[in-house]
Enzyme design. Structure first.
Site, PDB file in Angstrom:
ATOM      1  N   ILE A  39     -10.056  -3.175   7.146  1.00  0.00           N
ATOM      2  CA  ILE A  39      -9.486  -3.492   5.828  1.00  0.00           C
ATOM      3  C   ILE A  39      -7.979  -3.663   5.950  1.00  0.00           C
ATOM      4  CG2 ILE A  39      -9.268  -2.698   3.427  1.00  0.00           C
ATOM      5  CD1 ILE A  39     -11.734  -0.925   3.962  1.00  0.00           C
ATOM      6  N   GLY A  41      -4.276  -3.923   4.478  1.00  0.00           N
ATOM      7  CA  GLY A  41      -3.670  -3.326   3.274  1.00  0.00           C
ATOM      8  C   GLY A  41      -4.477  -2.147   2.761  1.00  0.00           C
ATOM      9  N   GLY A  45      -3.740   0.733  -3.197  1.00  0.00           N
ATOM     10  CA  GLY A  45      -4.395  -0.099  -4.201  1.00  0.00           C
ATOM     11  C   GLY A  45      -5.876  -0.349  -3.960  1.00  0.00           C
ATOM     12  N   TYR A 192       2.831 -17.561  -5.468  1.00  0.00           N
ATOM     13  CA  TYR A 192       1.701 -16.620  -5.438  1.00  0.00           C
ATOM     14  C   TYR A 192       0.396 -17.357  -5.797  1.00  0.00           C
ATOM     15  CZ  TYR A 192      -1.210 -12.545  -6.426  1.00  0.00           C
ATOM     16  OH  TYR A 192      -2.237 -11.626  -6.427  1.00  0.00           O
TER      17      TYR A 192
HETATM   18  N1  LIG Z   1      -3.389  -5.854  -8.639  1.00  0.00           N
HETATM   19  C1  LIG Z   1      -3.875  -6.907  -9.255  1.00  0.00           C
HETATM   20  O1  LIG Z   1      -3.844  -6.981 -10.486  1.00  0.00           O
HETATM   21  C2  LIG Z   1      -4.481  -8.028  -8.456  1.00  0.00           C
HETATM   22  C3  LIG Z   1      -5.059  -9.091  -9.171  1.00  0.00           C
HETATM   23  C4  LIG Z   1      -5.639 -10.115  -8.451  1.00  0.00           C
HETATM   24  C5  LIG Z   1      -5.631 -10.088  -7.065  1.00  0.00           C
HETATM   25  N2  LIG Z   1      -5.049  -9.061  -6.400  1.00  0.00           N
HETATM   26  C6  LIG Z   1      -5.054  -9.087  -4.940  1.00  0.00           C
HETATM   27  O2  LIG Z   1      -5.606  -7.890  -4.449  1.00  0.00           O
HETATM   28  C7  LIG Z   1      -5.081  -7.619  -3.153  1.00  0.00           C
HETATM   29  C8  LIG Z   1      -4.687  -6.170  -3.051  1.00  0.00           C
HETATM   30  O3  LIG Z   1      -3.577  -5.957  -3.883  1.00  0.00           O
HETATM   31  P1  LIG Z   1      -3.302  -4.585  -4.643  1.00  0.00           P
HETATM   32  O4  LIG Z   1      -3.363  -4.878  -6.075  1.00  0.00           O
HETATM   33  O5  LIG Z   1      -4.153  -3.511  -4.089  1.00  0.00           O
HETATM   34  O6  LIG Z   1      -1.765  -4.384  -4.266  1.00  0.00           O
HETATM   35  P2  LIG Z   1      -0.982  -3.253  -3.458  1.00  0.00           P
HETATM   36  O7  LIG Z   1      -1.365  -1.895  -3.930  1.00  0.00           O
HETATM   37  O8  LIG Z   1       0.453  -3.668  -3.541  1.00  0.00           O
HETATM   38  O9  LIG Z   1      -1.512  -3.426  -1.963  1.00  0.00           O
HETATM   39  C9  LIG Z   1      -1.071  -4.456  -1.153  1.00  0.00           C
HETATM   40  C10 LIG Z   1      -1.261  -4.035   0.270  1.00  0.00           C
HETATM   41  O10 LIG Z   1      -0.870  -5.117   1.117  1.00  0.00           O
HETATM   42  C11 LIG Z   1      -0.062  -4.586   2.151  1.00  0.00           C
HETATM   43  N3  LIG Z   1       0.843  -5.577   2.739  1.00  0.00           N
HETATM   44  C12 LIG Z   1       1.802  -6.295   2.119  1.00  0.00           C
HETATM   45  N4  LIG Z   1       2.466  -7.052   3.013  1.00  0.00           N
HETATM   46  C13 LIG Z   1       1.889  -6.793   4.229  1.00  0.00           C
HETATM   47  C14 LIG Z   1       2.142  -7.244   5.540  1.00  0.00           C
HETATM   48  N5  LIG Z   1       3.120  -8.110   5.807  1.00  0.00           N
HETATM   49  N6  LIG Z   1       1.362  -6.791   6.546  1.00  0.00           N
HETATM   50  C15 LIG Z   1       0.377  -5.898   6.306  1.00  0.00           C
HETATM   51  N7  LIG Z   1       0.100  -5.419   5.080  1.00  0.00           N
HETATM   52  C16 LIG Z   1       0.862  -5.859   4.055  1.00  0.00           C
HETATM   53  C17 LIG Z   1       0.727  -3.472   1.477  1.00  0.00           C
HETATM   54  O11 LIG Z   1       1.294  -2.624   2.448  1.00  0.00           O
HETATM   55  P3  LIG Z   1       2.615  -1.746   2.097  1.00  0.00           P
HETATM   56  O12 LIG Z   1       2.105  -0.560   1.346  1.00  0.00           O
HETATM   57  O13 LIG Z   1       3.180  -1.415   3.436  1.00  0.00           O
HETATM   58  O14 LIG Z   1       3.509  -2.612   1.260  1.00  0.00           O
HETATM   59  C18 LIG Z   1      -0.392  -2.837   0.653  1.00  0.00           C
HETATM   60  O15 LIG Z   1      -1.144  -1.960   1.449  1.00  0.00           O
HETATM   61  C19 LIG Z   1      -3.946  -8.598  -2.929  1.00  0.00           C
HETATM   62  O16 LIG Z   1      -4.389  -9.635  -2.082  1.00  0.00           O
HETATM   63  C20 LIG Z   1      -3.675  -9.145  -4.316  1.00  0.00           C
HETATM   64  O17 LIG Z   1      -3.178 -10.462  -4.280  1.00  0.00           O
HETATM   65  C21 LIG Z   1      -4.473  -8.015  -7.069  1.00  0.00           C
END
Ligand SMILES: NC(=O)c1ccc[n+]([C@@H]2O[C@H](COP(=O)([O-])OP(=O)(O)OC[C@H]3O[C@@H](n4cnc5c(N)ncnc54)[C@H](OP(=O)(O)O)[C@@H]3O)[C@@H](O)[C@H]2O)c1
Length: 308
Positions: A39, A41, A45, A192
């Protein structure tokens, strides 16, 4: 009397919000003993909640993270919540193609299986550049995962039936890809949207390429989720979003339901290449189903990461 009206209004408001946020839960408890899930990230989240759900079902779970301090803490938490000791982390920075390659070499050397790959890591709307000069959103959300999946594809095929689940977002619909400028980095929200549209094309083309080879691919919109993505923004924006997220967004555990559904359920397996929302297949705008564009993006991505 006035006090009573206030209480009634507050209660109605609370229940309307609750009703708006109602979502399906994936409750089937298929065991995943002997299977390995990777997995990206997974330290926060949706990725972290997915890790807990898969570890609870008996899978060996590896979270691929760029920050080892955060990863160590997350592994501890995942172990505690899933009651599984079979959880570990490996270092991966998707913003650096060298790091992706090194990660895959280490992974293929140390792990004999890969049954489930969850491409969850993501950068929200930020204007920045990766180490290789790609726009941060396109580079991390699409290209990093594109290279990672390709380098691990052989192992996924060896472990067939295996699955790849890629996180996208319903706001993909607000942009189209411009092949003259894939590295677009002007308006953060649009960068994005484009990267999330690229995730959908990637997932579809992967399904087409691996058809009949035992690897299936799914794109998931997790809903709008109270995760840690606001950490990339100013204090004021974070405060504002805390209120909005509390009102309208769902908790991470709920956001992970459709991801786990696609990774595990027999029902999802019938929709290879599909787009999923709220634990069921959903329809895409016609332009996002264009197989020609998906193929063109795949070939362009191969050139960009020098895979061809
Ligand atoms: N939240 C929403 O409402 C939402 C809606 C639609 C889609 N999504 C999608 O769901 C997915 C998960 O997002 P989330 O909401 O769980 O956000 P999140 O909590 O910010 O998690 C994002 C994860 O990605 C990691 N990451 C970022 N840049 C990276 C890099 N260069 N190399 C390796 N890991 C990296 C972060 O690591 P760090 O902790 O080190 O930064 C974090 O673990 C994303 O693809 C997002 O686009 C989210």
């Amino acid at each position: 009397m006035y006090f009573l009206y206030t209480i009634l209004a507050a209660l109605s408001f609370y229940y309307v919000l609750k009703w708006m946020k109602r979502r399906r839960y994936f409750t089937e408890l298929q065991r995943l003993d002997g299977k390995t899930a990777l997995i990206t990230g997974g330290n926060s989240g949706i990725g972290k909640e997915t890790a807990i759900a898969l570890a609870r079902r008996g899978a060996r779970v590896i979270i691929a993270c760029r920050d080892s301090d955060k990863a160590v803490k997350a592994v501890r938490d995942i172990k505690l919540k899933s009651h599984s000791l079979n959880v570990l982390h490996m270092e991966l920075d998707l913003a650096n193609l060298r790091s992706v390659k090194d990660f895959c070499t280490r992974f293929l050397h140390s792990e004999k299986r890969l049954d489930i790959l969850i491409n969850s890591a993501g950068m929200p709307s930020v204007l920045d550049w990766t180490d290789n000069g790609f726009s941060m959103c396109f580079g991390v959300n699409h290209l990093g995962h594109f290279l990672l999946t390709n380098l691990l594809l052989h192992r996924l095929k060896e472990c067939a039936p295996s699955r790849v689940v890629t996180l996208t977002c319903s706001i993909y619909k607000y942009q189209k890809l411009n092949f003259q400028d894939l590295n677009y980095n002007l308006l953060p929200f649009f960068t994005y949207c484009r990267s999330k549209l690229a995730n959908i094309y990637f997932s579809q083309e992967l399904a087409r390429i691996t058809e009949g080879k035992g690897v299936t691919s799914y794109a998931v919109h997790p809903g709008f989720v109270q995760s840690g993505w606001t950490c990339h923004y100013s204090f004021l924006f974070r405060m504002l979003m805390t209120v909005i997220m509390w009102m309208f967004f769902v908790p991470c555990e709920v956001g992970a339901q459709t991801v786990v559904y696609c990774a595990v359920s027999d029902e999802a397996a019938k929709h290879n290449g599909g787009y999923f929302v709220d634990c069921r297949p959903a329809s895409l705008r016609p332009f996002a189903r264009d197989a020609g564009v998906a193929k063109k993006l795949w070939e362009a991505s191969e050139r960009m990461v020098k895979l061809a």
